[in-house]
Design a protein around this motif. Structure first.
Motif, PDB file in Angstrom:
ATOM      1  N   ALA A  52       0.810  -1.210   0.000  1.00  7.80           N
ATOM      2  CA  ALA A  52       0.000   0.000   0.000  1.00  7.80           C
ATOM      3  C   ALA A  52       0.847   1.266   0.000  1.00  7.80           C
ATOM      4  CB  ALA A  52      -0.934   0.001   1.206  1.00  7.80           C
ATOM      5  N   ASP A  53       2.061   1.193   0.567  1.00  8.20           N
ATOM      6  CA  ASP A  53       2.928   2.368   0.607  1.00  8.20           C
ATOM      7  C   ASP A  53       3.873   2.439  -0.585  1.00  8.20           C
ATOM      8  OD1 ASP A  53       4.545   0.266   1.292  1.00  8.20           O
ATOM      9  OD2 ASP A  53       5.270   1.123   3.174  1.00  8.20           O
ATOM     10  N   GLY A  54       3.630   1.621  -1.618  1.00  2.00           N
ATOM     11  CA  GLY A  54       4.403   1.707  -2.839  1.00  2.00           C
ATOM     12  C   GLY A  54       5.714   0.960  -2.833  1.00  2.00           C
ATOM     13  N   GLY A  55       5.894   0.021  -1.909  1.00  2.00           N
ATOM     14  CA  GLY A  55       7.096  -0.792  -1.869  1.00  2.00           C
ATOM     15  C   GLY A  55       6.918  -2.101  -2.619  1.00  2.00           C
ATOM     16  N   GLU A  56       8.028  -2.777  -2.873  1.00  2.00           N
ATOM     17  CA  GLU A  56       8.007  -4.066  -3.570  1.00  2.00           C
ATOM     18  C   GLU A  56       8.399  -5.190  -2.625  1.00  2.00           C
ATOM     19  OE1 GLU A  56       9.681  -4.451  -7.649  1.00  2.00           O
ATOM     20  OE2 GLU A  56      10.412  -2.421  -7.271  1.00  2.00           O
ATOM     21  N   ILE A  57       7.684  -6.316  -2.726  1.00  2.00           N
ATOM     22  CA  ILE A  57       8.060  -7.544  -2.038  1.00  2.00           C
ATOM     23  C   ILE A  57       7.809  -8.710  -2.992  1.00  2.00           C
ATOM     24  CG2 ILE A  57       7.564  -6.661   0.268  1.00  2.00           C
ATOM     25  CD1 ILE A  57       4.962  -8.291   0.246  1.00  2.00           C
ATOM     26  N   GLY A  58       8.330  -9.877  -2.644  1.00  2.00           N
ATOM     27  CA  GLY A  58       8.077 -11.059  -3.447  1.00  2.00           C
ATOM     28  C   GLY A  58       6.599 -11.430  -3.429  1.00  2.00           C
ATOM     29  N   LYS A 373      11.299   4.914 -10.758  1.00  2.00           N
ATOM     30  CA  LYS A 373      10.488   3.706 -10.864  1.00  2.00           C
ATOM     31  C   LYS A 373       9.095   3.946 -10.307  1.00  2.00           C
ATOM     32  CE  LYS A 373      10.911  -1.266 -10.086  1.00  2.00           C
ATOM     33  NZ  LYS A 373      11.745  -2.337  -9.492  1.00  2.00           N
ATOM     34  N   SER A 374       8.092   3.525 -11.045  1.00  2.00           N
ATOM     35  CA  SER A 374       6.699   3.661 -10.608  1.00  2.00           C
ATOM     36  C   SER A 374       6.254   2.370  -9.933  1.00  2.00           C
ATOM     37  CB  SER A 374       5.791   3.960 -11.807  1.00  2.00           C
ATOM     38  OG  SER A 374       4.438   4.019 -11.412  1.00  2.00           O
ATOM     39  N   THR A 375       5.893   2.448  -8.655  1.00  2.00           N
ATOM     40  CA  THR A 375       5.353   1.297  -7.917  1.00  2.00           C
ATOM     41  C   THR A 375       4.152   1.793  -7.117  1.00  2.00           C
ATOM     42  OG1 THR A 375       6.899   1.706  -6.084  1.00  2.00           O
ATOM     43  CG2 THR A 375       7.570   0.095  -7.734  1.00  2.00           C
ATOM     44  N   THR A 376       2.968   1.416  -7.544  1.00  2.00           N
ATOM     45  CA  THR A 376       1.773   1.903  -6.862  1.00  2.00           C
ATOM     46  C   THR A 376       0.589   0.974  -7.105  1.00  2.00           C
ATOM     47  OG1 THR A 376       0.304   3.815  -6.611  1.00  2.00           O
ATOM     48  CG2 THR A 376       1.095   3.348  -8.821  1.00  2.00           C
ATOM     49  N   LEU A 377      -0.291   0.877  -6.131  1.00  2.00           N
ATOM     50  CA  LEU A 377      -1.556   0.179  -6.304  1.00  2.00           C
ATOM     51  C   LEU A 377      -2.510   1.066  -7.095  1.00  2.00           C
ATOM     52  CD1 LEU A 377      -2.070  -1.343  -2.727  1.00  2.00           C
ATOM     53  CD2 LEU A 377      -1.188  -2.480  -4.767  1.00  2.00           C
ATOM     54  N   VAL A 378      -3.382   0.450  -7.876  1.00  2.00           N
ATOM     55  CA  VAL A 378      -4.216   1.199  -8.814  1.00  2.00           C
ATOM     56  C   VAL A 378      -5.666   0.724  -8.740  1.00  2.00           C
ATOM     57  CG1 VAL A 378      -4.709   1.499 -11.275  1.00  2.00           C
ATOM     58  CG2 VAL A 378      -2.376   1.768 -10.443  1.00  2.00           C
ATOM     59  N   HIS A 379      -6.576   1.681  -8.767  1.00  2.00           N
ATOM     60  CA  HIS A 379      -8.009   1.403  -8.942  1.00  2.00           C
ATOM     61  C   HIS A 379      -8.485   2.311 -10.073  1.00  2.00           C
ATOM     62  CE1 HIS A 379      -7.902  -0.798  -5.165  1.00  2.00           C
ATOM     63  NE2 HIS A 379      -7.294   0.243  -4.632  1.00  2.00           N
ATOM     64  N   GLY A 380      -9.059   1.726 -11.107  1.00  2.00           N
ATOM     65  CA  GLY A 380      -9.469   2.517 -12.251  1.00  2.00           C
ATOM     66  C   GLY A 380     -10.681   1.941 -12.951  1.00  2.00           C
ATOM     67  N   THR A 381     -10.837   2.339 -14.217  1.00  2.00           N
ATOM     68  CA  THR A 381     -11.996   1.940 -15.007  1.00  2.00           C
ATOM     69  C   THR A 381     -11.544   1.504 -16.393  1.00  2.00           C
ATOM     70  OG1 THR A 381     -13.367   3.574 -13.847  1.00  2.00           O
ATOM     71  CG2 THR A 381     -14.226   2.689 -15.915  1.00  2.00           C
ATOM     72  N   HIS A 382     -12.082   0.391 -16.867  1.00  2.00           N
ATOM     73  CA  HIS A 382     -11.805  -0.087 -18.213  1.00  2.00           C
ATOM     74  C   HIS A 382     -12.589   0.782 -19.192  1.00  2.00           C
ATOM     75  CE1 HIS A 382     -12.204  -3.479 -21.383  1.00  2.00           C
ATOM     76  NE2 HIS A 382     -11.038  -2.872 -21.528  1.00  2.00           N
ATOM     77  N   CYS A 383     -11.861   1.443 -20.084  1.00  2.00           N
ATOM     78  CA  CYS A 383     -12.497   2.429 -20.960  1.00  2.00           C
ATOM     79  C   CYS A 383     -13.568   1.819 -21.865  1.00  2.00           C
ATOM     80  CB  CYS A 383     -11.438   3.124 -21.801  1.00  2.00           C
ATOM     81  SG  CYS A 383     -10.254   4.093 -20.843  1.00  2.00           S
ATOM     82  N   ALA A 384     -13.330   0.623 -22.370  1.00  2.00           N
ATOM     83  CA  ALA A 384     -14.242   0.034 -23.349  1.00  2.00           C
ATOM     84  C   ALA A 384     -15.559  -0.416 -22.739  1.00  2.00           C
ATOM     85  CB  ALA A 384     -13.558  -1.145 -24.039  1.00  2.00           C
ATOM     86  N   TYR A 392      -1.796  -2.991 -10.188  1.00  2.00           N
ATOM     87  CA  TYR A 392      -0.651  -2.257  -9.652  1.00  2.00           C
ATOM     88  C   TYR A 392       0.334  -1.972 -10.774  1.00  2.00           C
ATOM     89  CZ  TYR A 392       1.521  -6.919  -9.610  1.00  2.00           C
ATOM     90  OH  TYR A 392       2.004  -8.166  -9.961  1.00  2.00           O
ATOM     91  N   GLU A 393       1.061  -0.888 -10.608  1.00  2.00           N
ATOM     92  CA  GLU A 393       2.134  -0.527 -11.527  1.00  2.00           C
ATOM     93  C   GLU A 393       3.471  -0.851 -10.884  1.00  2.00           C
ATOM     94  OE1 GLU A 393       1.962   3.267 -13.691  1.00  2.00           O
ATOM     95  OE2 GLU A 393       0.063   3.610 -12.634  1.00  2.00           O
ATOM     96  N   ILE A 394       4.407  -1.336 -11.686  1.00  2.00           N
ATOM     97  CA  ILE A 394       5.751  -1.611 -11.207  1.00  2.00           C
ATOM     98  C   ILE A 394       6.667  -1.604 -12.438  1.00  2.00           C
ATOM     99  CG2 ILE A 394       5.270  -4.090 -11.225  1.00  2.00           C
ATOM    100  CD1 ILE A 394       7.123  -4.381  -8.836  1.00  2.00           C
ATOM    101  N   HIS A 395       7.144  -0.408 -12.804  1.00  2.00           N
ATOM    102  CA  HIS A 395       7.889  -0.311 -14.063  1.00  2.00           C
ATOM    103  C   HIS A 395       8.794   0.901 -14.085  1.00  2.00           C
ATOM    104  CE1 HIS A 395       5.511   3.068 -15.777  1.00  2.00           C
ATOM    105  NE2 HIS A 395       4.526   2.548 -15.073  1.00  2.00           N
ATOM    106  N   LEU A 396       9.776   0.837 -14.967  1.00  2.00           N
ATOM    107  CA  LEU A 396      10.609   1.960 -15.354  1.00  2.00           C
ATOM    108  C   LEU A 396      10.181   2.396 -16.752  1.00  2.00           C
ATOM    109  CD1 LEU A 396      14.055   0.479 -14.283  1.00  2.00           C
ATOM    110  CD2 LEU A 396      12.912   2.384 -13.162  1.00  2.00           C
ATOM    111  N   GLY A 397      10.180   3.687 -17.026  1.00  2.00           N
ATOM    112  CA  GLY A 397       9.876   4.155 -18.372  1.00  2.00           C
ATOM    113  C   GLY A 397       8.502   4.791 -18.500  1.00  2.00           C
ATOM    114  N   THR A 428      -0.889  -2.063 -21.795  1.00  2.00           N
ATOM    115  CA  THR A 428      -1.107  -1.338 -20.550  1.00  2.00           C
ATOM    116  C   THR A 428       0.036  -1.597 -19.588  1.00  2.00           C
ATOM    117  OG1 THR A 428      -2.553  -1.119 -18.609  1.00  2.00           O
ATOM    118  CG2 THR A 428      -2.528  -3.248 -19.695  1.00  2.00           C
ATOM    119  N   TYR A 429       0.287  -0.633 -18.713  1.00  2.00           N
ATOM    120  CA  TYR A 429       1.305  -0.807 -17.682  1.00  2.00           C
ATOM    121  C   TYR A 429       0.773  -1.564 -16.464  1.00  2.00           C
ATOM    122  CZ  TYR A 429       5.056   2.019 -19.659  1.00  2.00           C
ATOM    123  OH  TYR A 429       6.102   2.480 -20.423  1.00  2.00           O
ATOM    124  N   LEU A 430      -0.520  -1.815 -16.411  1.00  2.00           N
ATOM    125  CA  LEU A 430      -1.109  -2.367 -15.192  1.00  2.00           C
ATOM    126  C   LEU A 430      -0.951  -3.881 -15.104  1.00  2.00           C
ATOM    127  CD1 LEU A 430      -4.371  -0.329 -14.668  1.00  2.00           C
ATOM    128  CD2 LEU A 430      -2.011   0.215 -14.074  1.00  2.00           C
TER     129      LEU A 430
END
Length: 494
Positions: A52-58, A373-384, A392-397, A428-430
Motif C-alpha cells: 500500500a505504501d508503494g514498496g516491492e516484495i516477493g 520507478k513507478s510502484t503503486t496500487l491502482v483502482h481505475g476503469t476499463h475504458c471500453a 498495480y504498476e511496477i515499471h521503469l519508463g 497497458t502498464y497495469l
C-alpha cells in the motif's frame, strides 16, 4: 524482555514447497486465533507485489500475508533480488530500489544487508503472536554460507529454530536431508528441531522406514509427511519453473503467452488459466506461437530490451506479426506493452546499453526509459466497458504517442495504455488486471468467452484447503512448541 515465538522453514533445495508450506501454516495458525506474520529475509524473484505504501516484495510473501489475513508489508521481505541478466540483479531493500549488483558484488555486500533484515523482523515481531519464516534455496549451499542472510545466517543472528522440508516428488529426499545434515556446521545443526516431507504421492505409510532412517542419521524428528495437494497450484507461483503447471486443455479458445527469458509478474495470467473457457498456453523458447491462438499476450519483463532481443532471436516477432495479420488479438502487459511500440529509447542505459532500439511497431507509441520507478496500487476503469479495474504498476519508463489517445484504462483523470486504430492490439502498464472478476468477465466477453470463475473466492478456498491439509498431516502443535523454544534460546544468548 518479551521474545516473539518464531519458526523458520528451510528446505533441501529450491522449489521444495517452502512458500506454500509457510502459507498453509499461516492460515492454520491464524484460524487458531493467533496473530501471525510471515517473513522471508531474502528472496530472488521477478514475480513481485506492491504494498500500500508503494514498496516491492516477493509475490509469495503477499500470498502469505493474505493467508495470515494481514496487508502486505515491505518488512515481510526486506531484501528482494530481481534478476536482470544471468549474473546481475536489481536489489530492493525494505521495498525500495537499492541498486543493481552483479552476483560477485552481492556476495561481497550481502552481510551489510543483515541490519535492515533484522530491523524488519523486529518491526513485525512486535505486533505478532508468532512469526513463520521462509528460507531461500538451501542451507546446504555452503559456497554461499559467508555473510548469509537467507538461511542459517539469519536463523543464528535472530535465534530462530528451524524445520527442514524435503521434496520427495523430485526423488532422493533421504539423501538430501541426510546430506544437508552432514554439510552443516555444528552450531547450524543445533538450530534444526525437525523435518517435514513434502509433496508425497501415494500411501504415506510406505515411507515409515524412510522417516526412521532420516531420524537415525540426523537426530531430527519427523513432524509429518504432507501429501500432494492439487489445490496448491491455484495459488500464485513465485518461480518461472512453475509455468509448466497444468492448465485447462478442454477449452477451444486459446491464449498463448511466450515464455520470455526474464518474464516477470507472470501470475497476471493465473486467473485466465483457471477459466474453464480458456486454454492458456505458455510457449517455451524454440517453439512457434501456435497459429490457432485467439489471443497472444506478451507478459511483463524484468528487462524489456533484453527480452525484446530474446523474442526476436527466437522468431516470435514473426509469429506475432502473422497473428495480427490474421486478425488475432494482441495484448502487452508492462514490458510487453513497451515492446509493442515503434521505439524504445534508453539514453542513460537504465535497461541495458544506452541507445535506441526499434520495437515491434504494432502500436504507435514511443517509450523512454527513466530511472524513476513507478510502484503503486491502482483502482481505475476499463475504458471500453466501464468495468472496474484493480491492479498495480511496477515499471521503469514512460510511453507516449498517437495510440495513447485510445487508452485501455483510466485511473482517476489519468489515462493508461494504448490501443491500435482497429482495436486488436492493446497495451497497458497495469499488472493484476485479471484478478477482478467483473473486468475479466467483460474482457473475455469481448473475445466471445463466457467467464465462469470467481477468482478471489477460489484463492480463499485454496488457502483454507491448504490449512486443512497442514492440520491433518503435520504436527502443528509440535511446530508451535518449536517456535516457542526461541524464547529460551534468545534469552540464554542475551
Amino acid at each position: 524482555m518479551s521474545v516473539t515465538p518464531a519458526l523458520m522453514i528451510q528446505a533441501t533445495g529450491s522449489n521444495a514447497g517452502k512458500s506454500t508450506l509457510v502459507a498453509g501454516l499461516c492460515r492454520a495458525l491464524v484460524r487458531r486465533g493467533l496473530k501471525v506474520a510471515p517473513f522471508k529475509p531474502q528472496n530472488m524473484s521477478n514475480n513481485a507485489a506492491v504494498t500500500a505504501d508503494g514498496g516491492e516484495i516477493g509475490r509469495a510473501q503477499a500470498v502469505q500475508a493474505r493467508a495470515a489475513r494481514l496487508p502486505p508489508s515491505v518488512h515481510m521481505n526486506p531484501v528482494l533480488l530481481k534478476p536482470e541478466t544471468e549474473t546481475g540483479a536489481q536489489v530492493i531493500v525494505q521495498g525500495k530500489r537499492f541498486g543493481r549488483l552483479g552476483a560477485t558484488n552481492f556476495l561481497d555486500k550481502k552481510a551489510a544487508l543483515l541490519p535492515p533484515v533484522l530491523d524488519s523482523f523486529a518491526r513485525l515481531a512486535r505486533d505478532a503472536d508468532i512469526m513463520v519464516i521462509e528460507g531461500a534455496g538451501s542451507p546446504a549451499e555452503i559456497n554461499l554460507r559467508q555473510g548469509d542472510i537467507a538461511n542459517m545466517g539469519f536463523a543464528l543472528a535472530a535465534h530462530i529454530p528451524v524445520v527442514i522440508a524435503g521434496d520427495i516428488d523430485r526423488g532422493g529426499v533421504i539423501a538430501s536431508l541426510v546430506g544437508t545434515h552432514q554439510v552443516l556446521e555444528p552450531d547450524e545443526r543445533a538450530m534444526i528441531h525437525g523435518f517435514v516431507i513434502n509433496k508425497f504421492r501415494g500411501d504415506v505409510r510406505l515411507f515409515d522406514a524412510g522417516l526412521t532412517a532420516i531420524s537415525e542419521r540426523t537426530g531430527w524428528r519427523s513432524l509429518g509427511v504432507l501429501p500432494w495437494l492439487p489445490q496448491a497450484a491455484m495459488l500464485p507461483a513465485e518461480d518461472a519453473v512453475d509455468l509448466d503447471r497444468a492448465r485447462s486443455s478442454a477449452a477451444t479458445k486459446v491464449i498463448a503467452v511466450p515464455m520470455l527469458a526474464r518474464i516477470a509478474n507472470f501470475d497476471d495470467l493465473d486467473p485466465l488459466g483457471m477459466e474453464p473457457g480458456v486454454r492458456l498456453i505458455f510457449v517455451p523458447p524454440g517453439t512457434p506461437i501456435p497459429a490457432t491462438a485467439d489471443v497472444v499476450i506478451i507478459p511483463g519483463s524484468k528487462s524489456t530490451l533484453g527480452d525484446l532481443a530474446f523474442l526476436r532471436a527466437g522468431g516470435w516477432d514473426i509469429d506475432i506479426a502473422a497473428h495480427v495479420r490474421r486478425g488475432g488479438h494482441l495484448l502487452g502487459l508492462c514490458g510487453g506493452y513497451q515492446m509493442l511500440g515503434r521505439v524504445i529509447d534508453d539514453p542513460d542505459g537504465i535497461d541495458g546499453p544506452a541507445g535506441s532500439v526499434a520495437g515491434l511497431g504494432l502500436l504507435d507509441i514511443t517509450t523512454t526509459m527513466q530511472g524513476d520507478k513507478s510502484t503503486t496500487l491502482v483502482h481505475g476503469t476499463h475504458c471500453a466497458t466501464g468495468a472496474p479495474v484493480d491492479g498495480y504498476e511496477i515499471h521503469l519508463g514512460r510511453s507516449s504517442g498517437a495510440d495513447c489517445a485510445r487508452p485501455v484504462v483510466t485511473i482517476g483523470d489519468r489515462p493508461d495504455g494504448a490501443i491500435s486504430a482497429d482495436g486488436r492490439v492493446q497495451g497497458t502498464y497495469l499488472h493484476g488486471l485479471f484478478t477482478n472478476d467483473v473486468f475479466r468477465k467483460a474482457w473475455l466477453a469481448g473475445l466471445g468467452i463466457a467467464s465462469q470463475l470467481a477468482y478471489e473466492s477460489q484463492i480463499e478456498q485454496a488457502l483454507d484447503a491448504l490449512a486443512d491439509h497442514v492440520e491433518a498431516h503435520l504436527d502443528v502443535e509440535g511446530l508451535i512448541a518449536i517456535a516457542k523454544e526461541r524464547r529460551s534460546t534468545a534469552q540464554s544468548a542475551a
